[in-house]
Design a protein around this motif. Structure first.
Motif, PDB file in Angstrom:
ATOM      1  N   UNK A  25      44.468 -55.984 -66.109  1.00 34.78           N
ATOM      2  CA  UNK A  25      45.204 -56.017 -67.382  1.00 34.78           C
ATOM      3  C   UNK A  25      44.561 -55.160 -68.469  1.00 34.78           C
ATOM      4  N   UNK A  26      43.567 -54.344 -68.120  1.00 39.32           N
ATOM      5  CA  UNK A  26      42.868 -53.523 -69.119  1.00 39.32           C
ATOM      6  C   UNK A  26      43.820 -52.615 -69.901  1.00 39.32           C
ATOM      7  N   UNK A  27      44.806 -52.041 -69.225  1.00 34.94           N
ATOM      8  CA  UNK A  27      45.741 -51.147 -69.908  1.00 34.94           C
ATOM      9  C   UNK A  27      46.513 -51.915 -70.984  1.00 34.94           C
ATOM     10  N   UNK A  28      46.983 -53.103 -70.663  1.00 31.47           N
ATOM     11  CA  UNK A  28      47.721 -53.926 -71.634  1.00 31.47           C
ATOM     12  C   UNK A  28      46.823 -54.300 -72.808  1.00 31.47           C
ATOM     13  N   UNK A  29      45.578 -54.683 -72.518  1.00 32.30           N
ATOM     14  CA  UNK A  29      44.661 -55.048 -73.595  1.00 32.30           C
ATOM     15  C   UNK A  29      44.316 -53.833 -74.449  1.00 32.30           C
ATOM     16  N   UNK A  30      44.175 -52.686 -73.826  1.00 33.46           N
ATOM     17  CA  UNK A  30      43.937 -51.459 -74.576  1.00 33.46           C
ATOM     18  C   UNK A  30      45.095 -51.152 -75.520  1.00 33.46           C
ATOM     19  N   UNK A  31      46.295 -51.387 -75.032  1.00 33.01           N
ATOM     20  CA  UNK A  31      47.470 -51.174 -75.883  1.00 33.01           C
ATOM     21  C   UNK A  31      47.445 -52.136 -77.069  1.00 33.01           C
ATOM     22  N   UNK A  32      47.189 -53.407 -76.795  1.00 30.30           N
ATOM     23  CA  UNK A  32      47.169 -54.406 -77.866  1.00 30.30           C
ATOM     24  C   UNK A  32      46.057 -54.134 -78.872  1.00 30.30           C
ATOM     25  N   UNK A  33      44.964 -53.548 -78.421  1.00 29.94           N
ATOM     26  CA  UNK A  33      43.850 -53.243 -79.310  1.00 29.94           C
ATOM     27  C   UNK A  33      44.040 -51.987 -80.133  1.00 29.94           C
ATOM     28  N   UNK A  34      45.041 -51.181 -79.799  1.00 28.24           N
ATOM     29  CA  UNK A  34      45.227 -49.916 -80.507  1.00 28.24           C
ATOM     30  C   UNK A  34      46.570 -49.826 -81.240  1.00 28.24           C
ATOM     31  N   UNK A  35      47.329 -50.920 -81.258  1.00 27.19           N
ATOM     32  CA  UNK A  35      48.612 -50.960 -81.961  1.00 27.19           C
ATOM     33  C   UNK A  35      48.659 -52.197 -82.848  1.00 27.19           C
ATOM     34  N   UNK A  36      49.419 -52.099 -83.921  1.00 32.61           N
ATOM     35  CA  UNK A  36      49.512 -53.217 -84.861  1.00 32.61           C
ATOM     36  C   UNK A  36      50.821 -53.967 -84.711  1.00 32.61           C
ATOM     37  N   UNK A  37      50.729 -55.281 -84.774  1.00 38.65           N
ATOM     38  CA  UNK A  37      51.917 -56.126 -84.788  1.00 38.65           C
ATOM     39  C   UNK A  37      52.698 -56.004 -86.082  1.00 38.65           C
ATOM     40  N   UNK A  38      52.108 -55.382 -87.087  1.00 36.33           N
ATOM     41  CA  UNK A  38      52.845 -55.122 -88.336  1.00 36.33           C
ATOM     42  C   UNK A  38      53.949 -54.095 -88.117  1.00 36.33           C
TER      43      UNK A  38
END
Length: 178
Positions: free
Chosen positions: A83-96
């Motif tokens: 799941x590293x790719x998904x976590x990388x995405x979540x760490x580099x994009x904002x929910x705002x």
């Protein structure tokens, strides 16, 4: 003693090596971010009745910090390397700015009063006990020196300037393996 208190979760390396998501809110109103700073331990108890805790550190620029301040429950979820790719995405994009969870491909699920993800292989459900923003004046000299010598340390991870993190200590209510 709770069952999760007898497990060896490799508390000294789990955050740095495995990455984690900290999630605060309800299934209808939540946000999540990656964290690599955290710890596990126990405090605020006497004579064998200490409270098992997880401590995480959230930068004030993170949208998740608003949810951490607003809600009393948060989760810390760890994932397999797949799941590293998904976590990388979540760490580099904002929910705002977007529905980053949907775009990551992870599946949010309710757990107690909080949220975790179907893909997580370990989740700690926590009740907030303490929150506080660090004060730069109280940092050790070697930490101040590090940031003085590395002025781009924060701009490299998307922050405009050095701002102290918030520390959140949560009582571990449950550990869910799955």
């Amino acid at each position: 003693m709770k069952a999760f208190e007898t497990k060896d979760y490799k508390a000294f390396t789990m955050f740095e090596e495995r990455w984690a998501l900290v999630t605060a809110g309800t299934l209808d109103d939540f946000n999540t971010c990656t964290v690599s700073w955290g710890s596990m331990g126990n405090m605020w108890g006497m004579l064998g009745n200490d409270i098992s805790t997880v401590t995480v550190y959230i930068h004030p620029a993170r949208y998740t910090q608003e949810f951490m301040a607003k809600y009393d429950t948060f989760t810390v979820s760890l994932f397999p390397n797949s799941q590293r790719k998904a976590l990388g995405y979540l760490g580099s994009h904002s929910g705002r700015d977007e529905d980053k969870v949907a775009n990551s491909g992870l599946t949010p699920v309710a757990v107690g009063d909080g949220v975790t993800f179907k893909e997580a292989d370990l989740t700690f459900v926590c009740k907030k006990l303490y929150e506080h923003q660090f004060d730069e004046a109280h940092l050790a000299d070697k930490i101040k020196e590090y940031y003085a010598a590395n002025p781009t340390a924060y701009t490299q991870i998307g922050h405009d300037r050095w701002e102290p993190h918030y520390m959140y200590i949560g009582e571990v209510l449950e550990a869910i393996e799955g």
